[in-house]
Design an enzyme around this catalytic site. Structure first.
Site, PDB file in Angstrom:
ATOM      1  CE  LYS A  66      -3.873   2.259   2.240  1.00  0.00           C
ATOM      2  NZ  LYS A  66      -3.306   3.614   1.983  1.00  0.00           N
ATOM      3  CG  ASP A  68       0.849   7.424   3.175  1.00  0.00           C
ATOM      4  OD1 ASP A  68      -0.219   7.905   2.774  1.00  0.00           O
ATOM      5  OD2 ASP A  68       1.321   7.654   4.305  1.00  0.00           O
ATOM      6  CD  GLU A 208      -1.037   4.270   4.752  1.00  0.00           C
ATOM      7  OE1 GLU A 208      -2.254   4.528   4.773  1.00  0.00           O
ATOM      8  OE2 GLU A 208      -0.209   5.017   4.241  1.00  0.00           O
TER       9      GLU A 208
END
Length: 349
Positions: A66, A68, A208
């Site tokens: 993921k 960010d 994350e």
């Protein structure tokens, strides 16, 4: 230098010394349809990931890290390059390095889905660094540090790929943006692994979280469940409704006062007093001083030395959960979200 082939002295002959000729070309049957090319969409609403506490099980799921940063789509068109935010705003001028990299991709027309990120010294995406590179919320700077992590291909040389399975789209994307290249457009690589083990590894590396995607799913706009996000820590957007003054803190900000959405109303969810540095606090103070109002937009209880503002700024807050009275536990400020990035306020069920 190689010489051009000499012309044959005699025409090519077939059996019985008859001249060899190609078949005459047939005229096109006007009733036969042409194979049409798909029109290139001016904009595609992004597919969004649903938040889940645990990774899904089964061979139908593949994983990615993921990122960010800022969700973008890169449009490669015969007339040039366009880089659009999640909300549809044209930010081509703010990402000149990504634009230049897109111009060199070996394709005539394409739409790439991905995330613009700035990496820290450990190679992790950092939302705060991303914002600084653009001059902060509302800033006008162009980012020379941002790179584009491409994770989907929605349109490719005249063909709309949204009805194709993820595996097919990723196969074509991998040909366009090969894995391992370190340019300003890079491939967000898929990882086939046990979801629980991958999440644990991501959290150990202070990432994350991870994204899970159904490998046989088409690309559908909205938050429909084909993509899931599993976070190591919770991080969401909250409306800033004011701040408590402090002479001992950066920018004179002791705590930001925050609100979430519940139905059509905003409700107070506590404050955050950590995560600021001198630069981010100064930016915050400058933004909030333009929005000062006499009375709070929501009931915050009794507050000393509080300055209230119109709830137009959305802060990205990392937090550890909720208290029994629905206040944020261990919150930390990460940065301000842009309206062009469809800044979304957390909704309480």
């Amino acid at each position: 230098m190689t010489k051009p082939p000499r012309k044959p002295s005699k025409p090519l002959l077939g059996e019985a010394d008859a001249l060899l000729r190609s078949r005459p070309r047939r005229r096109r049957d006007p009733d036969q349809p042409n194979l049409p090319l798909d029109p290139m969409p001016a904009r595609i609403e992004p597919c969004l990931a649903l938040l889940r506490a645990k990774p899904p099980k089964g061979d139908d799921w593949v994983y990615e890290i993921k990122w960010d940063g800022y969700r973008l789509s890169v449009h490669i068109e015969p007339t040039g390059i366009r880089i659009l935010t999640r909300g549809g705003h044209d930010w081509t001028h703010r990402f000149p390095a990504i634009k230049l990299a897109a111009m060199w991709l070996p394709v005539g027309s394409a739409i790439l889905d991905g995330e613009a990120v700035v990496l820290d010294e450990q190679g992790r995406s950092d939302f705060g660094l991303m914002q600084q590179s653009l001059g902060g919320r509302g800033g006008k700077k162009s980012s020379s540090d941002a790179i584009f992590m491409a994770f989907d291909l929605l349109y490719f040389d005249g063909h709309d790929l949204r009805k194709s399975e993820l595996d097919m789209r990723r196969h074509l994307l991998g040909d366009l943006v090969p894995a391992g290249e370190q340019g300003d457009i890079r491939l967000s690589e898929q990882i086939e692994a046990d979801g629980d083990e991958l999440l644990a590894s991501a959290c150990e590396l202070d990432l994350e979280g991870i994204i899970a995607k159904q490998r046989r799913a088409p690309y559908r706009s909205g938050r429909l469940g084909e993509w899931l996000k599993i976070k190591c820590v919770q991080s969401d957007g909250f409306a800033i409704i004011g701040y408590e003054k402090s002479t001992a803190s950066f920018g004179g900000i002791g705590r930001l006062l925050l609100a979430a959405r519940k139905g059509e109303q905003l409700v107070y969810v506590g404050g955050v007093g950590t995560g600021f540095n001198e630069r981010s606090a100064a930016e915050l103070r400058s933004q909030m001083d333009k929005l000062i109002i006499g009375n709070p937009a929501v009931d915050t209880g009794r507050k000393r030395n509080a300055i209230f503002v119109r709830p137009e700024l959305v802060a990205e807050i990392q937090y550890g959960g909720w208290t029994h009275d629905r206040k944020l536990r261990h919150p930390s400020y990460k940065g301000l979200r842009e309206m062009q990035d469809n800044a979304r306020i957390y909704e309480i069920a």
